[in-house]
Write an enzyme that holds these catalytic residues in place. Structure first.
Site, mmCIF file in Angstrom:
data_model
loop_
_atom_site.group_PDB
_atom_site.id
_atom_site.type_symbol
_atom_site.label_atom_id
_atom_site.label_comp_id
_atom_site.label_asym_id
_atom_site.label_seq_id
_atom_site.Cartn_x
_atom_site.Cartn_y
_atom_site.Cartn_z
ATOM 1 N N SER B 175 37.855 -56.070 -12.929
ATOM 2 C CA SER B 175 39.087 -55.295 -12.990
ATOM 3 C C SER B 175 40.124 -56.084 -13.812
ATOM 4 O O SER B 175 39.831 -56.484 -14.943
ATOM 5 C CB SER B 175 39.573 -54.990 -11.572
ATOM 6 O OG SER B 175 40.508 -53.954 -11.561
ATOM 7 N N ASP B 340 32.601 -45.524 -11.157
ATOM 8 C CA ASP B 340 33.944 -46.092 -11.335
ATOM 9 C C ASP B 340 34.725 -45.203 -12.284
ATOM 10 O O ASP B 340 34.397 -45.110 -13.465
ATOM 11 C CB ASP B 340 33.805 -47.513 -11.910
ATOM 12 C CG ASP B 340 35.141 -48.234 -12.059
ATOM 13 O OD1 ASP B 340 36.212 -47.589 -11.947
ATOM 14 O OD2 ASP B 340 35.109 -49.457 -12.298
ATOM 15 N N HIS B 373 35.173 -47.893 -8.196
ATOM 16 C CA HIS B 373 35.619 -49.173 -8.762
ATOM 17 C C HIS B 373 35.408 -50.317 -7.762
ATOM 18 O O HIS B 373 35.071 -51.433 -8.153
ATOM 19 C CB HIS B 373 37.097 -49.053 -9.145
ATOM 20 C CG HIS B 373 37.656 -50.262 -9.816
ATOM 21 N ND1 HIS B 373 37.147 -50.743 -11.005
ATOM 22 C CD2 HIS B 373 38.672 -51.111 -9.470
ATOM 23 C CE1 HIS B 373 37.838 -51.824 -11.377
ATOM 24 N NE2 HIS B 373 38.754 -52.069 -10.456
#
Lengths: 400, 400
Positions: B175, B340, B373
């Site tokens: 991320s 995601d 995610h």
């Protein structure tokens, strides 16, 4: 022809915070049912007002009526300039003369949902004493009872009866309007000849409930909401409602639509700077949030999102969706949009499978579009042609 | 071996609102660079503290160091019990003895990002006079300068130098941590032997910026934020920060993950009732929001989301992403997760294409997962095996 003008609202919109430009004071066309209606929650709401607009002319045998159901933040002003915002009707290109929902051929009815804030009984309207039915000189606010999508549909059914119409040629609606269309077909199958639920689902997904919950939390956490009693001093929980609108607005758009509209373009800047509000998308969302609070009531927003979250047509029919449509003679058109992630195509397919199981007359189309959920409101020629053909076919079948 | 303990924070965490349980007072391990650092915005931040943790032992030729970069709301406590929350390290199963980032083989470093709130210089730390470097007896708050992902990486580079390490065996992050990994490879190619950016992108999408903007608007609109000066009376903009966390949390999960976790199951009820907080997903999100405010600083949240939104590695290199990696000798592993939607696979592919164009050594894997995610933080065997193999290969190449 009966007089369809109905009663007029005695309550004006509540005063708006000094920071916001005042809204025009509007008397919405409406009918008041003095005996009211029993709600799913067990409360009798009496009297009950339904604000509505009609377009076109009802024919002699009253067979050309089409009911249009609006979405969460829509209202009855589907095909005319909005008396509060001054903007054009919300379904321009779909409802109007020569449009798919052709107001020169059909008698089109659109009602503000129960719990709404454009004249139908809802949190912004005057609270009544359940025993006497008399007004209490204050708005319902959070004392407004919980309503369901089925309650909204029952209120519309009373309006349709009031208008002297035994059977609707069609019920058409997108998003929450599509939920109502499905509920109409399930609750009043004999009164719906054709049904077009667009960009919708037979229940709200966990993700949609979660996004609604964020919006509600934003409203609840705004001190100006005052536990729902903001009407006492004429304030507006503008910040909370604005944040709720912002998050919802993102879910209406696809990533492609957002990128095309804004990408990473900077607001009035050639290079990266560190000013606030520098991305166009931020500026746009803030604008969406701040204009919304001028026309929508926070307690209505809470009431209506909750109704959407509770909607579960299968649960209303013993957990089996096809049971909702058993022996139906209604013909259906389901339409979804390929980039809609709020009501993805799979959720329309789920309804189609249930209709097939009930041996219903159903056609289904997924419209290729990169505009997200919003596509149902926008200029999508394939959708318009499909809907026009469906309604034309239904009208011809009935000799309208 | 040098003493890596570094200086200790003189500032404690700011007091928390009386409604919230007080946080434990923690002295984070950190190093203070008295000469500070020039930021991308043109400000010199001096002194500058970097709080960090290390795991495992640095080998004799200092060739076994792996830097782990944390995400938006992560911190340096990657592989141990968190001193504030008491929860286990945030990358359990990925960083630890025998794990892919094997602390019994590698010397693992993890630093709190610049602008964070776990001991590195950021809005919650004591503001310093730029002329004298002396403390001003108040936190930075919103006077903290804007920082970029590149600033975060430069601060980490100073830490790595301080630790006497010339080249990192690997930089790993997911991320926003992946953004830092990419920035490391672009800014210090000679200091990064291997680079693993996970579930990330070379820029933030319009949709991600929009969701961040909602979170920031929620914080800004909380009166307890007080224009960023909430530290003056020890209050916490808990409502706004909680709403920000709730909306972000939805984006970390897939629809499938939300449905599996909660579906439409009702909180402690067998049938539809009209109580508040009735859906489990709502209760869960509210809990997520309220626990988050106990450990995170609102001004840090604003600072770090802004840094993510500004991140655009191509823009830093004349608009051509491959230029960022020109002549790189670093070996890359990109990994994405199929469900995601915050950092979709396509955004990893964009980086892979740029690396290919730069003739870099790159492998890429899309992990099949329905966890959204969040998958990068969860038990995903295929991901763990892939990362373990990549790091083992890099280590063998260097004879570690």
């Amino acid at each position: 022809m009966p007089d369809f003008a109905g009663g007029r609202s005695a309550l004006s919109l509540l005063p708006v915070d000094a920071d916001l430009a005042p809204l025009p004071d509007v008397d919405h066309q409406r009918v008041v049912f003095e005996d009211g209606m029993l709600l799913d929650c067990g409360t009798v709401l009496a009297p009950m007002a339904v604000a509505y607009r009609t377009y076109g002319r009802l024919n002699a045998d009253r067979s050309n009526a089409v009911l249009v159901c609006h979405a969460l933040t829509g209202d009855q002003y589907v095909a005319e300039t909005h008396p509060v915002t001054g903007r054009e009707g919300w379904w321009k290109g779909v409802v109007g003369p020569g449009d798919p929902v052709d107001t020169s051929r059909f008698f089109v009815i659109c009602a503000n949902v129960l719990g709404g804030c454009m004249g139908s009984t809802g949190p912004r309207e005057e609270m009544t004493d359940p025993a006497t039915g008399r007004g209490l000189g204050r708005p319902w606010g959070t004392d407004f009872p919980h309503v369901t999508i089925r309650d909204m549909v029952r209120a519309q059914a009373k309006l349709v009866e009031h208008l002297g119409i035994k059977r609707l040629l069609a019920v058409v609606g997108g998003s929450m309007g599509g939920m109502q269309a499905l509920e109409w077909a399930a609750t009043y199958p004999e009164r719906v000849f054709a049904c077009a639920p667009i960009a919708t689902a037979a229940h709200h997904s966990a993700q949609n409930i979660a996004f609604d919950e964020v919006g509600r939390a934003a409203i609840h956490s705004d001190p100006a909401w005052k536990g729902g009693r903001y009407w006492e001093d004429g304030s507006v929980p503008a910040q909370g409602l604005s944040v709720a609108r912002m998050v919802a607005h993102i879910t209406y758009l696809s990533e492609a639509a957002l990128t095309r509209k804004f990408g990473r373009r900077l607001q009035g800047a050639k290079a990266l700077t560190f000013l606030e509000d520098v991305f166009q998308v931020e500026s746009y969302l803030r604008h969406q949030g701040s204009t919304f609070v001028r026309r929508f009531d926070a307690n209505s927003y809470l009431t209506i999102t909750r109704a959407m979250d509770y909607f579960d047509l299968a649960a209303e029919h013993g957990g089996e969706l096809s049971t909702a449509f058993q022996n139906t003679a209604t013909r259906f058109l389901l339409a979804s949009f390929s980039s809609d992630w709020l009501f993805p195509t799979e959720e329309s397919r789920e309804v189609v499978r249930a209709l097939n199981k009930a041996a219903a007359n159903v056609s289904f189309v997924e419209i290729a579009s990169d505009k997200g959920h919003d596509a149902f409101l926008l200029d999508e020629p394939e959708f318009r042609q499909t809907l026009a053909g469906f309604l034309r076919g239904a009208a011809e079948k009935l000799g309208v």
